[in-house]
Every structure is written in structure tokens, then in C-alpha cells.
Design an enzyme around this catalytic site. Structure first.
Site, PDB file in Angstrom:
ATOM      1  N   ASP A 108       0.867  -1.172   0.000  1.00  0.00           N
ATOM      2  CA  ASP A 108       0.000   0.000   0.000  1.00  0.00           C
ATOM      3  C   ASP A 108       0.905   1.224   0.000  1.00  0.00           C
ATOM      4  O   ASP A 108       1.764   1.364   0.879  1.00  0.00           O
ATOM      5  CB  ASP A 108      -0.855  -0.044   1.291  1.00  0.00           C
ATOM      6  N   ASP A 210      -3.056   4.759  -2.167  1.00  0.00           N
ATOM      7  CA  ASP A 210      -4.039   5.351  -1.262  1.00  0.00           C
ATOM      8  C   ASP A 210      -4.486   6.732  -1.752  1.00  0.00           C
ATOM      9  O   ASP A 210      -3.641   7.545  -2.165  1.00  0.00           O
ATOM     10  CB  ASP A 210      -3.370   5.471   0.120  1.00  0.00           C
ATOM     11  N   GLU A 273      -6.742   3.719  -5.391  1.00  0.00           N
ATOM     12  CA  GLU A 273      -7.980   3.934  -4.637  1.00  0.00           C
ATOM     13  C   GLU A 273      -8.539   5.270  -5.098  1.00  0.00           C
ATOM     14  O   GLU A 273      -7.999   6.325  -4.775  1.00  0.00           O
ATOM     15  CB  GLU A 273      -7.713   3.979  -3.129  1.00  0.00           C
ATOM     16  N   HIS A 341     -11.394  -2.355   4.066  1.00  0.00           N
ATOM     17  CA  HIS A 341     -11.190  -2.061   5.484  1.00  0.00           C
ATOM     18  C   HIS A 341     -11.842  -0.760   5.937  1.00  0.00           C
ATOM     19  O   HIS A 341     -11.690  -0.379   7.092  1.00  0.00           O
ATOM     20  CB  HIS A 341      -9.689  -2.022   5.767  1.00  0.00           C
ATOM     21  N   ASP A 342     -12.501  -0.060   5.023  1.00  0.00           N
ATOM     22  CA  ASP A 342     -13.106   1.227   5.387  1.00  0.00           C
ATOM     23  C   ASP A 342     -14.626   1.173   5.483  1.00  0.00           C
ATOM     24  O   ASP A 342     -15.243   2.169   5.859  1.00  0.00           O
ATOM     25  CB  ASP A 342     -12.731   2.297   4.343  1.00  0.00           C
TER      26      ASP A 342
HETATM   27  C1  GLC Z   1      -7.773   5.568   2.488  1.00  0.00           C
HETATM   28  C2  GLC Z   1      -7.628   4.346   3.357  1.00  0.00           C
HETATM   29  C3  GLC Z   1      -8.154   4.666   4.727  1.00  0.00           C
HETATM   30  C4  GLC Z   1      -7.334   5.796   5.306  1.00  0.00           C
HETATM   31  C5  GLC Z   1      -7.329   6.995   4.375  1.00  0.00           C
HETATM   32  C6  GLC Z   1      -6.273   7.975   4.752  1.00  0.00           C
HETATM   33  O1  GLC Z   1      -9.093   5.893   2.252  1.00  0.00           O
HETATM   34  O2  GLC Z   1      -8.280   3.259   2.760  1.00  0.00           O
HETATM   35  O3  GLC Z   1      -8.112   3.539   5.566  1.00  0.00           O
HETATM   36  O4  GLC Z   1      -7.852   6.170   6.548  1.00  0.00           O
HETATM   37  O5  GLC Z   1      -7.060   6.636   3.039  1.00  0.00           O
HETATM   38  O6  GLC Z   1      -5.004   7.474   4.419  1.00  0.00           O
END
Ligand code: GLC
Ligand code: CA
Length: 546
Positions: A108, A210, A273, A341-342
Site C-alpha cells: 500500500d 491510497d 484507490e 477495510h473502510d
Molecule cells: C484511504 C484508506 C483509509 C485511510 C485513508 C487515509 O481511504 O483506505 O483507511 O484512513 O485513506 O489514508
């Protein structure tokens, strides 16, 4: 045992698996999952036989040194491993062990922000004339002392924190402990590109990137306009339209520059993402002359706009599929996930009538039957649900102000023992009440786990499902269906019944055979012209001769 084949674009036919490292397997009894634990479980992921899941790649949520203000999404060193998870040597062994099994490894990469404890930020905040001052986004207060603009943090509150020592505000799109890097500074770009090279040289096969859509903001940092649809009581972060700090046009050019670093190494993959409309997502792929990301996540099966979960309803699913097929450029393909995970887990999102587990079975046939690189989130394959976390055990720092993500991050349920096969100690998050687990489902042909295994291994056999084109079939309010076809191989029809009544799905060929079904008793059935789907059920039917 399979060995890693060097084949360009392996990711096109891959099934990927997201591991949240804290929660997959603990190896030393401290209640926190670690890399050694993942190594021990690799045979579960892929031992080269259909007794294993058969996945082709893993993506590990961050394993870097971090104060864990946002569980690793606050990186304090991009080129090392947090002691909770292991060492660089453990990571090297994990990569080798994966490659021996034909499993690729994605890490990641968190380019938008570092931890406030990263040495770069410590320097940057130390004085206004520090050489790293401009590595982050610092601005003077407005004359009345208020923040430089009206931007809100994704986790609530202003996106700016005032620093007493130097008398300026710094920008943070997320927590105050996650200051945003200044990607307009070429030194930042260079340093971050080198962190990619560091891992590529160690054999990492790619990165999930990310919140890539936030790395470049409008250079003048203007106020965002208010969101006219926002009502008091809605989530604060949606109170404004993210015109100047999200999917801002300059991001797309930067993504192409990032891509060139990936292209310095063979067979690497960038999976972003990203959030937005189908067209905004598609733009991240770039074009054949100047490619961007290899893959950009499409989360629309989880949520489309705002935070409302996407309903499990044929016309909605059809629209999402059609939009992705229309917008993603032809040289690549979509990339779907049903969990991460979110967000609340699939089973819980679709359980208002107590039938979330049935829908989870149909979802396997959806996710793996689409033209896409699918991502499975650990535990999804056994139907793990959200776990209610008592307040004193809650750990997600965003819990006060945002979405409370702990329920979807609880430890993997390997068996029914007190430590659930996850740990011999006290788990960092509670296991919750009795839950489905791997041991009870392993070998039970009617289990969700075995359905995932059958679907994944069948996909390896059916090249039309792996890489055929997708054509939509006529569908109605209950059924969404499509056909996957490739010259010279039998076509496969996929049909999903989202209604609680049986439904008829038309087939795109005269004769077919059910090769996969949510109701195993139907597998092997011959069908001519159409097939009857069980309530909330789904099938894959293959074209047969005659
Ligand atoms: C992304 C991740 C999340 C994190 C955010 C800030 O959305 O998936 O878990 O809190 O970025 O890095
Ligand atoms: Ca551990």
C-alpha cells in the site's frame, strides 16, 4: 507447486486478496497479526490446488513504521517495516514465499500524506526556513486568525491545523497526524518515487495507491463551494463539493508520471484507490499513448455517492456494470471490490431482512463473473460480518468523527477455538459473538468458502470468464445477467436474481449447462434457452454443443 511466471499484464487475469495485516494471523501471541503469520497461511491462499482459495495476488494494507494514528495510513518511514509486523527480512521472506507459490505481492503506497512523526515533517515544522518547509502545505492564517480556506478534513473538522511554533497552518486532508505532502515540489516527487523503487527492487509486484485523487490540489487553494444537496445531520465532509482538492485536473498528469516509475520495472501494477463518477474513475487509466494507472478501483457496489450503501437490486447493479463497461478504456478493464477495510462488510450491509448471507453467495458469482480484476477482502470468503465493538475496545481514531471502521477490521476467524486460530493472546479487536470460520467451512461443499474456491478455480479453467468480452443481456427488475465470450471458447452466461422469489433468466445460447450455482444441487443441470434461478440465487451457465 506453481512458480511465478513472468508474463506482462498478469493482473488482467488475476484474482486479488486484500489482507489487513493486523487482523490476518498473529504468530507471536501479542494479539496483532504480522508478516510471519501471513507466511504461515499462504497455503490457505494458494497451494496450487483447488483445496486452497487459488488467489493470484495479495495486497497488504500498510506495514510501515507508523505511530498508528490511522493504523498505518500515517507512514513514518516508507522504506521499512513496523516492528509489530516484522522486519525487512520478514518482508523479503514473505515476498519470496509468495513468489514460490505464484502469488504476487502488492503493498500500500500512501502518497498524499505522511505521519506527523515522519522525519520530513519534523524538519518541515521546525522552522519557516527549513529546507523541507515546502515539502508540506503551509499557509498563513487569514487576518482574523482562521484557517487559510474552508476545506474540511475527510474525518471531520477543518483540514488545517495551526502550528504555534512557526505561526502557520498546515494542510491535512485526513487526521491532523497526517499532514499532506506538497506534490508541487519536485523534491517530494523524487523522494516518493524513490520509495517505490526501493520496494520494486525488493521484488514487490505493485502497489495499491491510497487516495491518489487528492495528491494535487488547485495551486491557489480556493474555497470549495457549498454542496446544495447537503442537509444538517448529513456527514460534515459532504457539506462542500470537493472541486479544488479531489480529482483536481492536475492529478491526472501526475498519475502518468507515477506510472512511468512502475514502467521502469517489468510486470508491475498500479491500482488506485479512487472515488468519483464512472468517468472520473476511468480518467485515471489514461490513454494508450500516455497510460495512467493500470487499474482504478470501482467501489460502486459498496457505495455510489456519499455514504449510502448500494442496494442489492438488479437495475442498480446493471447500471454500475454498464457504466464501468462504457467508461473504462478498452486497453484495460474495471476493478471491483465488494468489501474493504473502510466500509461495513457485505453480509451486514445487506442483512436488513436477515438474508445477507444468501446475497453474499450470489455476490461471488457477480464479482468473479464480471470482466474485471476482482479484489476479495480477507474474511469475505467465509462471510464474516461486522462485529459490534464495545466503546472501550474501539480503536479506529476516526470513530468519533467519521465512520467507525473497526467492525470490518476484526481478526480472521480460522476456527472456533478461544483464539479463533488467530492468536494465542488477547486480540487487538474483539472477535465478537460466534462467527463463521474457515475450519467449519473447509470441505463442506455447501459453504461460502467452497463456493469461492469453486468460482476462483473455475475461472482459471474458463478463459471466456477470465478475459472474454462482456455483453449485457436483457434484464428486468429481478435479474441482472450478462454473457462472457471469447473467440474459440464456449461462452458463459452469468445471471443474478436479486429478488426473494424464483426468477427466470434467459440464456444467450440454445443449450447450456449450469457450471456454478449458489444452490449446489443445480450444478450440472442442462438448460435450454433459459434457466430458473433460486430466490436471491445466481448461476454461471456454459454454452454446450447441439
Ligand atoms: C484511504 C484508506 C483509509 C485511510 C485513508 C487515509 O481511504 O483506505 O483507511 O484512513 O485513506 O489514508
Ligand atoms: Ca503478532
Amino acid at each position: 507447486m506453481t512458480v511465478l511466471r513472468s508474463s506482462g499484464e498478469w493482473w488482467r487475469e488475476a484474482v486479488c486478496y486484500q489482507i489487513y495485516p493486523r487482523s490476518f494471523q498473529d504468530s507471536n501471541g501479542d494479539g496483532i497479526g504480522d508478516l510471519e503469520g501471513i507466511i504461515r497461511r499462504l497455503d490457505y491462499l494458494n497451494d496450487g490446488t483447488p483445496r486452497s482459495l487459488g488467489i493470484d495476488a495479495i495486497w497488504l494494507s500498510p506495514t510501515y513504521p507508523s505511530p498508528m494514528a490511522d493504523f498505518g495510513y500515517d507512514v513514518a518511514d516508507y522504506c521499512d517495516v513496523h516492528p509489530d509486523f516484522g522486519t525487512l527480512e520478514t518482508m523479503d521472506r514473505l515476498i519470496r514465499a509468495c513468489h514460490q507459490r505464484g502469488i504476487r505481492v502488492l503493498l500500500d503506497w500512501v502518497p498524499n500524506h505522511t505521519s506527523d512523526q515522519h522525519p520530513w515533517f519534523l524538519e518541515s515544522r521546525s522552522s519557516r526556513d527549513n529546507p523541507k518547509r515546502n515539502w508540506y502545505v503551509w499557509r498563513d492564517p487569514k487576518p482574523d486568525g482562521s484557517p487559510p480556506n474552508n476545506w474540511r478534513s475527510v474525518f471531520g473538522g477543518p483540514a488545517w491545523t495551526f502550528d504555534e511554533v512557526t505561526g502557520q497552518y498546515y494542510l491535512h486532508s485526513f487526521l491532523a497526524e497526517q499532514p499532506d505532502l506538497n506534490w508541487r515540489n519536485p523534491e517530494v516527487e523524487r523522494a516518493m518515487f524513490d520509495t517505490l523503487r526501493f520496494w520494486f527492487e525488493r521484488g514487490v509486484d505493485g502497489f495499491r495507491i491510497d487516495v491518489v485523487g487528492r495528491i494535487l490540489k488547485h495551486p491557489e487553494l480556493p474555497d470549495n463551494p457549498p454542496n446544495p444537496e447537503w442537509r444538517p445531520g448529513d456527514r460534515e465532509r459532504f457539506s462542500q463539493l470537493w472541486v479544488y482538492n479531489h480529482n483536481y485536473s492536475d492529478v491526472y498528469a501526475e498519475v502518468r508520471r507515477i506510472r512511468r516509475v512502475f514502467d521502469e520495472f517489468p510486470d508491475r501494477v498500479a491500482v488506485g484507490e479512487v472515488f468519483g463518477t464512472p468517468d472520473e474513475i476511468a480518467r485515471y487509466y489514461g490513454d494508450p499513448q500516455e497510460p495512467g494507472l493500470h487499474l482504478a478501483f470501482n467501489f460502486h457496489f459498496i457505495h455510489e455517492r456519499g455514504h449510502e450503501p448500494t442496494p442489492w437490486h438488479a437495475p442498480v447493479l446493471r447500471r454500475i456494470i454498464a457504466n464501468a463497461e462504457r467508461s473504462v478504456p478498452e486497453f484495460s478493464q474495471p476493478c471491483f471490490a465488494l468489501n474493504n477495510h473502510d466500509r461495513s462488510r457485505f453480509v451486514s450491509r445487506h442483512d436488513a431482512d436477515g438474508r445477507g448471507r444468501e446475497r453474499a453467495r450470489a455476490a461471488v458469482l457477480l464479482l468473479l463473473g464480471l470482466r474485471n480484476t476482482p479484489f476479495i477482502y480477507y474474511g469475505e470468503e467465509i462471510g464474516m460480518a461486522d462485529v459490534e465493538i464495545p466503546p472501550e475496545r474501539q480503536r479506529d481514531p476516526a470513530r468519533f468523527r467519521a465512520i467507525g471502521r473497526d467492525p470490518a477490521r476484526t481478526p480472521m476467524q480460522w476456527d472456533a477455538s478461544p483464539g479463533r486460530g488467530f492468536t494465542t493472546g488477547e486480540p487487538w479487536l474483539p472477535f465478537g459473538p460466534e462467527s463463521p470460520n474457515v475450519a467449519e467451512q473447509d470441505g463442506d461443499p455447501d459453504s461460502l468458502l467452497e463456493l469461492y474456491r469453486r468460482a476462483i478455480w473455475l475461472r482459471k479453467e474458463l478463459s471466456s470468464v477470465r478475459r472474454g468480452k462482456l455483453s449485457a443481456l436483457s434484464s428486468d427488475d429481478s435479474v441482472v445477467s450478462w454473457c462472457r465470450s471469447e473467440e474459440g471458447t464456449p461462452a458463459v452466461a452469468v445471471a443474478i436474481n436479486t429478488s426473494a422469489e424464483p426468477a427466470i433468466a434467459k440464456l444467450p445460447f440454445t443449450r447450456g449447462r449450469v457450471v456454478l450455482c449458489t444452490n449446489r444441487a443445480m450444478e450440472g443441470l442442462l438448460a435450454s434457452g433459459s434457466v430458473e434461478l433460486p430466490p436471491l440465487g445466481a448461476v454461471w451457465a456454459i454454452e454446450t454443443e447441439g
